[in-house]
Scaffold this motif. Structure first.
Motif, short mmCIF file in Angstrom:
data_model
loop_
_atom_site.label_atom_id
_atom_site.label_comp_id
_atom_site.label_asym_id
_atom_site.label_seq_id
_atom_site.Cartn_x
_atom_site.Cartn_y
_atom_site.Cartn_z
N MET A 128 0.86 -1.18 0.00
CA MET A 128 0.00 0.00 0.00
C MET A 128 0.90 1.23 0.00
SD MET A 128 -3.26 -1.15 0.45
CE MET A 128 -4.23 0.00 1.44
N VAL A 129 0.73 2.10 -0.98
CA VAL A 129 1.59 3.27 -1.10
C VAL A 129 0.82 4.52 -0.68
CG1 VAL A 129 3.12 4.57 -2.61
CG2 VAL A 129 2.79 2.12 -3.00
N ASP A 130 1.14 5.01 0.50
CA ASP A 130 0.55 6.21 1.09
C ASP A 130 -0.98 6.18 1.08
OD1 ASP A 130 1.87 8.57 2.37
OD2 ASP A 130 0.35 9.63 1.22
N VAL A 131 -1.51 5.08 1.57
CA VAL A 131 -2.96 4.98 1.74
C VAL A 131 -3.24 4.04 2.90
CG1 VAL A 131 -3.16 3.13 0.03
CG2 VAL A 131 -5.17 4.51 0.61
N VAL A 132 -4.16 4.45 3.75
CA VAL A 132 -4.60 3.67 4.90
C VAL A 132 -6.13 3.73 4.92
CG1 VAL A 132 -2.50 4.05 6.26
CG2 VAL A 132 -4.40 5.69 6.43
N ALA A 219 -12.70 -4.59 4.76
CA ALA A 219 -11.82 -5.43 3.95
C ALA A 219 -10.64 -5.96 4.75
CB ALA A 219 -11.32 -4.65 2.73
N CYS A 220 -10.13 -5.17 5.67
CA CYS A 220 -8.96 -5.58 6.45
C CYS A 220 -9.18 -6.90 7.18
CB CYS A 220 -8.59 -4.50 7.46
SG CYS A 220 -7.70 -3.09 6.76
N ARG A 221 -10.41 -7.18 7.54
CA ARG A 221 -10.70 -8.42 8.27
C ARG A 221 -10.37 -9.66 7.44
NH1 ARG A 221 -15.44 -5.16 9.52
NH2 ARG A 221 -15.23 -4.31 11.63
N GLY A 222 -10.36 -9.51 6.11
CA GLY A 222 -10.07 -10.65 5.26
C GLY A 222 -8.69 -10.63 4.64
N VAL A 223 -7.82 -9.72 5.08
CA VAL A 223 -6.47 -9.61 4.52
C VAL A 223 -5.48 -10.31 5.45
CG1 VAL A 223 -4.62 -8.04 3.81
CG2 VAL A 223 -7.02 -7.45 3.35
N HIS A 224 -4.88 -11.39 4.94
CA HIS A 224 -3.95 -12.17 5.76
C HIS A 224 -2.59 -12.33 5.07
CE1 HIS A 224 -7.42 -13.02 8.24
NE2 HIS A 224 -8.06 -13.49 7.19
N VAL A 225 -2.41 -11.72 3.92
CA VAL A 225 -1.13 -11.84 3.21
C VAL A 225 -0.13 -10.84 3.79
CG1 VAL A 225 -2.28 -12.58 1.09
CG2 VAL A 225 -1.81 -10.13 1.45
N PRO A 226 1.17 -11.06 3.57
CA PRO A 226 2.16 -10.06 3.99
C PRO A 226 1.83 -8.70 3.38
CG PRO A 226 3.24 -12.08 3.30
CD PRO A 226 1.80 -12.24 2.93
N THR A 227 1.90 -7.67 4.20
CA THR A 227 1.49 -6.34 3.75
C THR A 227 2.50 -5.29 4.18
OG1 THR A 227 -0.85 -6.98 3.94
CG2 THR A 227 -0.38 -4.63 3.80
N GLU A 245 -4.01 2.90 13.43
CA GLU A 245 -5.23 2.12 13.25
C GLU A 245 -5.00 0.98 12.27
OE1 GLU A 245 -9.93 2.87 12.21
OE2 GLU A 245 -8.43 3.96 11.05
N PHE A 246 -4.27 1.24 11.20
CA PHE A 246 -3.98 0.21 10.21
C PHE A 246 -3.18 -0.93 10.84
CE2 PHE A 246 -2.46 -0.34 5.52
CZ PHE A 246 -3.39 -1.35 5.34
N ARG A 247 -2.21 -0.58 11.68
CA ARG A 247 -1.43 -1.61 12.39
C ARG A 247 -2.34 -2.48 13.27
NH1 ARG A 247 4.20 -0.96 12.61
NH2 ARG A 247 5.02 1.13 12.17
N GLN A 252 0.06 -8.13 10.71
CA GLN A 252 1.24 -8.45 9.89
C GLN A 252 1.81 -7.22 9.17
OE1 GLN A 252 -1.89 -8.94 8.96
NE2 GLN A 252 -2.17 -9.24 6.77
N LEU A 253 1.21 -6.06 9.37
CA LEU A 253 1.62 -4.87 8.62
C LEU A 253 3.05 -4.44 8.95
CD1 LEU A 253 0.65 -2.55 6.69
CD2 LEU A 253 0.16 -1.24 8.78
N GLN A 254 3.82 -4.19 7.90
CA GLN A 254 5.13 -3.55 8.00
C GLN A 254 5.00 -2.13 7.46
OE1 GLN A 254 8.38 -6.00 6.37
NE2 GLN A 254 6.91 -7.69 6.26
N VAL A 255 5.78 -1.22 7.99
CA VAL A 255 5.71 0.17 7.55
C VAL A 255 7.10 0.66 7.18
CG1 VAL A 255 5.09 2.53 8.19
CG2 VAL A 255 3.72 0.61 9.06
N ALA A 256 7.20 1.26 6.01
CA ALA A 256 8.44 1.89 5.55
C ALA A 256 8.16 3.37 5.37
CB ALA A 256 8.92 1.26 4.25
#
Length: 292
Positions: A128-132, A219-227, A245-247, A252-256
């Motif tokens: 995800m590029v600059d969107v939460v 949608a987040c409830r169904g997202v289980h892939v590396p993000t 909130e996204f975390r 599994q969320l990583q942030v750069a």
């Protein structure tokens, strides 16, 4: 590399009831990566990132969303996340294995919506590029105002460059604005217009908080892939509260964080953006990581 890179070709894809345009490059047997631009942009916004990903051994598709660039406009003006996601799903169905989805703003929201609303695995990973899910209201308002401005078009490409500079004053203005022509088309009246369906604006209004937040949180409830979230530290769209909130929604969320970049991260700091994405891709499990 230039736009004449022989490794990249343009082709059509069947979307959900319309035709999409995309640039394609790399070894088709490698890990696929689909690049999804933001609202009001085109596939050309990813050019440098696409070249880098191809060079690193990935198979890359950079798509024009419906109503944008050289893709068809929706006859019924349907630019909802559900339809954008259905287009993306149709392209994914042509691939031999699930792709990594890399989406900026609208593109990221589309990818998240698709992954989170399907029972089957449609993607290997998500960037995800600059969107939460919950965007900053003032930054969203500024984007909408920019897209609603200049309905009469522009007499010259320099006028269009002036409009971009006024909206994004922190970005260095190019000496030669001719590159903007990839995002403009000359109509029968001789004037230049942004190359997207003006009816798309209605979807932009609907996607403002709180409606977008509701769709994305669900949608987040169904997202289980590396993000991975790649955030521009000077962005007025993504704030710290939105990241926190996204975390909480995606453990599994990583942030750069990319310093010196605003909402258009890949355009502002392309090298830093590429490093963040490549580090993430190369850290995926060996059985699915693409060739390096």
């Amino acid at each position: 590399m230039t736009d004449a890179d022989p490794r990249i070709r343009t082709q059509r894809f069947a979307g959900a009831g319309l035709s999409l345009c995309g640039d394609v490059g790399g070894d088709a047997s490698a890990q696929p990566v689909i690049l999804l631009h933001g609202g009001g942009q085109t596939r050309h916004s990813w050019r440098r990132a696409m070249v880098e990903l191809i060079t690193r051994g990935f198979y890359v598709i950079s798509l024009d969303a419906r109503g944008h660039g050289d893709s068809d406009w929706a006859a019924d003006a349907d630019y909802t996340f559900a339809s954008l996601a259905a287009d993306l799903e149709a392209v994914i169905a042509t691939l031999p294995r699930p792709p990594v989805l890399v989406g900026a703003s609208m593109g990221g929201a589309t990818a998240l919506y698709l992954i989170g609303n399907r029972q089957q695995v449609v993607a290997r990973a998500l960037v995800m590029v600059d969107v939460v899910p919950r965007l900053e209201a003032e930054g969203s308002r500024k984007i909408r105002q920019f897209m609603e401005a200049n309905p009469q078009g522009f007499a010259t490409v320099e006028e269009a460059a002036d409009a971009v500079a006024a909206y994004y004053p922190t970005r260095k203005r190019p000496r030669d604005p001719s590159g903007l022509m990839k995002n403009l088309r000359r109509r029968d009246d001789g004037r230049l217009y942004w190359h997207w369906d003006p009816r798309f604006i209605a979807s932009v209004r609907r996607a403002e908080p709180p409606e977008m937040a509701r769709h994305m949180v669900d949608a987040c409830r169904g997202v289980h892939v590396p993000t991975l979230l790649v955030r521009g530290l000077e962005s007025d769209i993504v704030g710290q509260a939105g990241v926190d909130e996204f975390r909480a929604l995606l453990p599994q969320l990583q942030v750069a964080d990319v310093s010196g970049a605003g909402h258009m991260v890949a355009g502002d700091r392309n090298d830093a953006f590429n490093r963040s994405v490549l580090d993430f891709l190369h850290a995926l499990p060996p059985d699915v990581a693409a060739a390096r």
